[in-house]
Design a protein around this motif. Structure first.
Motif, PDB file in Angstrom:
ATOM      1  N   ASP A  57      32.098 -32.492 -52.847  1.00  0.00           N
ATOM      2  CA  ASP A  57      32.214 -31.213 -52.157  1.00  0.00           C
ATOM      3  C   ASP A  57      33.653 -30.711 -52.008  1.00  0.00           C
ATOM      4  N   ILE A  58      34.663 -31.569 -52.249  1.00  0.00           N
ATOM      5  CA  ILE A  58      36.046 -31.061 -52.163  1.00  0.00           C
ATOM      6  C   ILE A  58      36.718 -31.016 -53.538  1.00  0.00           C
ATOM      7  N   GLU A  59      35.931 -31.241 -54.599  1.00  0.00           N
ATOM      8  CA  GLU A  59      36.526 -31.177 -55.936  1.00  0.00           C
ATOM      9  C   GLU A  59      37.164 -29.824 -56.210  1.00  0.00           C
ATOM     10  N   GLU A  60      36.582 -28.769 -55.628  1.00  0.00           N
ATOM     11  CA  GLU A  60      37.117 -27.407 -55.832  1.00  0.00           C
ATOM     12  C   GLU A  60      38.578 -27.292 -55.387  1.00  0.00           C
ATOM     13  N   GLU A  61      39.000 -28.135 -54.453  1.00  0.00           N
ATOM     14  CA  GLU A  61      40.389 -28.050 -53.969  1.00  0.00           C
ATOM     15  C   GLU A  61      41.385 -28.678 -54.946  1.00  0.00           C
ATOM     16  N   PHE A  62      40.865 -29.413 -55.941  1.00  0.00           N
ATOM     17  CA  PHE A  62      41.756 -30.151 -56.837  1.00  0.00           C
ATOM     18  C   PHE A  62      41.699 -29.647 -58.279  1.00  0.00           C
ATOM     19  N   THR A  63      41.097 -28.470 -58.496  1.00  0.00           N
ATOM     20  CA  THR A  63      40.904 -28.007 -59.883  1.00  0.00           C
ATOM     21  C   THR A  63      42.222 -27.817 -60.626  1.00  0.00           C
ATOM     22  N   GLU A  64      43.305 -27.457 -59.929  1.00  0.00           N
ATOM     23  CA  GLU A  64      44.585 -27.221 -60.618  1.00  0.00           C
ATOM     24  C   GLU A  64      45.203 -28.500 -61.178  1.00  0.00           C
ATOM     25  N   PHE A  65      44.673 -29.660 -60.804  1.00  0.00           N
ATOM     26  CA  PHE A  65      45.354 -30.914 -61.171  1.00  0.00           C
ATOM     27  C   PHE A  65      44.730 -31.631 -62.365  1.00  0.00           C
ATOM     28  N   HIS A  66      43.774 -30.989 -63.034  1.00  0.00           N
ATOM     29  CA  HIS A  66      43.130 -31.686 -64.145  1.00  0.00           C
ATOM     30  C   HIS A  66      44.135 -32.002 -65.243  1.00  0.00           C
ATOM     31  N   GLY A  67      43.988 -33.197 -65.818  1.00  0.00           N
ATOM     32  CA  GLY A  67      44.899 -33.556 -66.901  1.00  0.00           C
ATOM     33  C   GLY A  67      44.541 -34.905 -67.480  1.00  0.00           C
ATOM     34  N   GLN A  68      45.005 -35.162 -68.697  1.00  0.00           N
ATOM     35  CA  GLN A  68      44.818 -36.466 -69.334  1.00  0.00           C
ATOM     36  C   GLN A  68      45.819 -37.446 -68.725  1.00  0.00           C
ATOM     37  N   SER A  69      45.641 -38.717 -69.001  1.00  0.00           N
ATOM     38  CA  SER A  69      46.591 -39.759 -68.622  1.00  0.00           C
ATOM     39  C   SER A  69      46.985 -39.709 -67.153  1.00  0.00           C
ATOM     40  N   PRO A  70      46.054 -39.961 -66.256  1.00  0.00           N
ATOM     41  CA  PRO A  70      46.386 -39.952 -64.829  1.00  0.00           C
ATOM     42  C   PRO A  70      47.420 -41.015 -64.477  1.00  0.00           C
ATOM     43  N   ASP A  71      48.360 -40.642 -63.598  1.00  0.00           N
ATOM     44  CA  ASP A  71      49.360 -41.596 -63.122  1.00  0.00           C
ATOM     45  C   ASP A  71      49.287 -41.749 -61.597  1.00  0.00           C
ATOM     46  N   ALA A  72      48.183 -41.276 -61.016  1.00  0.00           N
ATOM     47  CA  ALA A  72      47.950 -41.471 -59.579  1.00  0.00           C
ATOM     48  C   ALA A  72      46.450 -41.558 -59.339  1.00  0.00           C
ATOM     49  N   VAL A  73      46.065 -42.407 -58.401  1.00  0.00           N
ATOM     50  CA  VAL A  73      44.667 -42.488 -57.964  1.00  0.00           C
ATOM     51  C   VAL A  73      44.618 -41.901 -56.561  1.00  0.00           C
ATOM     52  N   VAL A  74      43.779 -40.882 -56.377  1.00  0.00           N
ATOM     53  CA  VAL A  74      43.641 -40.237 -55.067  1.00  0.00           C
ATOM     54  C   VAL A  74      42.347 -40.709 -54.414  1.00  0.00           C
ATOM     55  N   VAL A  75      42.474 -41.306 -53.229  1.00  0.00           N
ATOM     56  CA  VAL A  75      41.292 -41.798 -52.515  1.00  0.00           C
ATOM     57  C   VAL A  75      41.085 -41.003 -51.228  1.00  0.00           C
ATOM     58  N   CYS A  76      39.993 -40.238 -51.210  1.00  0.00           N
ATOM     59  CA  CYS A  76      39.552 -39.570 -49.992  1.00  0.00           C
ATOM     60  C   CYS A  76      38.262 -40.254 -49.530  1.00  0.00           C
ATOM     61  N   ASP A  77      37.597 -39.693 -48.534  1.00  0.00           N
ATOM     62  CA  ASP A  77      36.316 -40.252 -48.104  1.00  0.00           C
ATOM     63  C   ASP A  77      35.266 -39.794 -49.107  1.00  0.00           C
TER      64      ASP A  77
END
Lengths: 251, 251
Positions: free
Chosen positions: A92-112
């Protein structure tokens, strides 16, 4: 002496989508009189615009910029550090992170992430972390109160990943000092002039005290008898609810 | 000086269902000559009879009583303390726990549950624990090596529940001293006469050293460069594999 108030939301103002008795009567006079109030939440199961409309629907005179959410603090951090996240978050909060899509992630974001905390997703996060990705967390809250009972928050899953990888998460919501201080700055106060009120003795109370604020633990939400004994620094009080906690600030 | 050997299985003798090169040639001569050997595993994704048939299928002359598994240690503990467990375990080992079915669980048993580590199951465990159930764990291993890469073991989920509830798990597999000493007693040796060999620096090596055994870390399985630096007590050696580790014990 107290010139501004910070309020936790879940378990303090509401529980799920139900007002905690007395919360509206306690807070709304402060809004009406112009007393500086901000909301500070680690909740990450619903987006900020839904939190705003929920509060407005309950009768609060509140504006978007008065609500500080931990996911928004994570978004700021990702922008500042030009990080590409892999998201272990609630759908339900994926909409807040749409600008960050990208290959090769260099961070793991943990929410509830609730049901998105599957073995498969936690394993994916673990493999990125052990290969060097940063671990960004919304908070280290242990649990929160829902209508059906206490439920696991993000904190235990953050600890699980920290332990698996032998690393330390960067916590960007409460009890991060930076998070408290961002809200304090917007209130136009010094930390010592601000009272934080919440139901989480670790994140709300001990976090606020460490950041130089005053703090009041309310016996609503996830509060359990004995939580008073977990307060680690002087300067905190304990009240039954927001009505009692905010009695001295009524005009 | 060394009169008996304890061997870890996953990552030391085999990986998934594949022999680690040299393991059979290293171990089988000991079985043939009657040198005391026992297997000591925290693995809890397959039942003990499958572990036995896997080893026998690989060519080892091994008997059931030579294999010490952490789930079996948990079963012993449940019997001794007359506990009724709620099981957070892999479906493939449920058959080992059929005798323990009952209403009103007063213990939560955490093994390597793999996909059964869902949010729903973890939340159920959490609610039982916060209401006073005991937390029994197969081990606190962080991860293990599978063909597809490193995977989360039970340990991170044990830490998650401990943190959520503010409690401490009773670990009944490695690195529990009782678990090491049960195997040492069956070898008919003193702890100081026994060598533990494994790929997990925490559970196998530091655990064995704390229990008074000697220990050898092998650079197979989950081993990662730098693990040597995590050995916290003197008395350990490091070898490339079982062939090197057991060279001195060949007849």
């Amino acid at each position: 002496m107290i010139k501004g108030v910070l309020l936790d939301l879940s378990g303090t103002v509401y529980e799920d989508d139900k007002l905690i008795p007395g919360a509206l009567e306690a807070i709304e006079p402060l809004h009406a009189s112009g007393f500086p109030v901000r909301y500070l939440t680690n909740s990450s199961r619903i987006p900020r615009n839904k939190i705003l409309s929920r509060l407005q629907g309950m009768g609060f005179t509140v504006h978007a910029e008065q609500i500080f959410t931990a996911p928004a603090a994570i978004q700021d951090y990702l922008r500042e550090h030009s990080l590409t996240p892999w998201l272990l978050i609630h759908p339900d909060i994926e909409e807040e992170f749409t600008e960050f899509h990208g290959q090769s992630p260099d961070a793991v974001v943990v929410c509830d992430a609730e049901h998105a905390f599957s073995y498969e997703n936690l394993n994916r996060a673990f493999r990125l972390l052990i290969d060097g990705a940063s671990l960004l967390a919304v908070g280290d809250n242990r649990y929160f109160k829902q209508a059906e009972g206490l439920s696991l928050d993000a904190g235990p899953f953050v600890r699980a990943l920290e332990y698996a990888v032998d690393c330390e998460a960067i916590v960007l919501g409460k009890p991060s000092q930076a998070f408290f201080h961002a809200a304090v700055a917007q209130l136009g106060c010094k930390p010592s002039e601000v009272l934080m009120i919440g139901d989480d003795v670790y994140s709300d109370i001990n976090g606020a005290l460490k950041a130089g604020l005053k703090a009041t633990l309310v016996r609503t939400g996830k509060y359990r008898p004995g939580d008073e004994g977990k307060i680690v620094e002087p300067g905190a009080s304990v009240c039954d609810d927001l009505l009692e906690a905010l009695r001295d600030f009524q005009a």
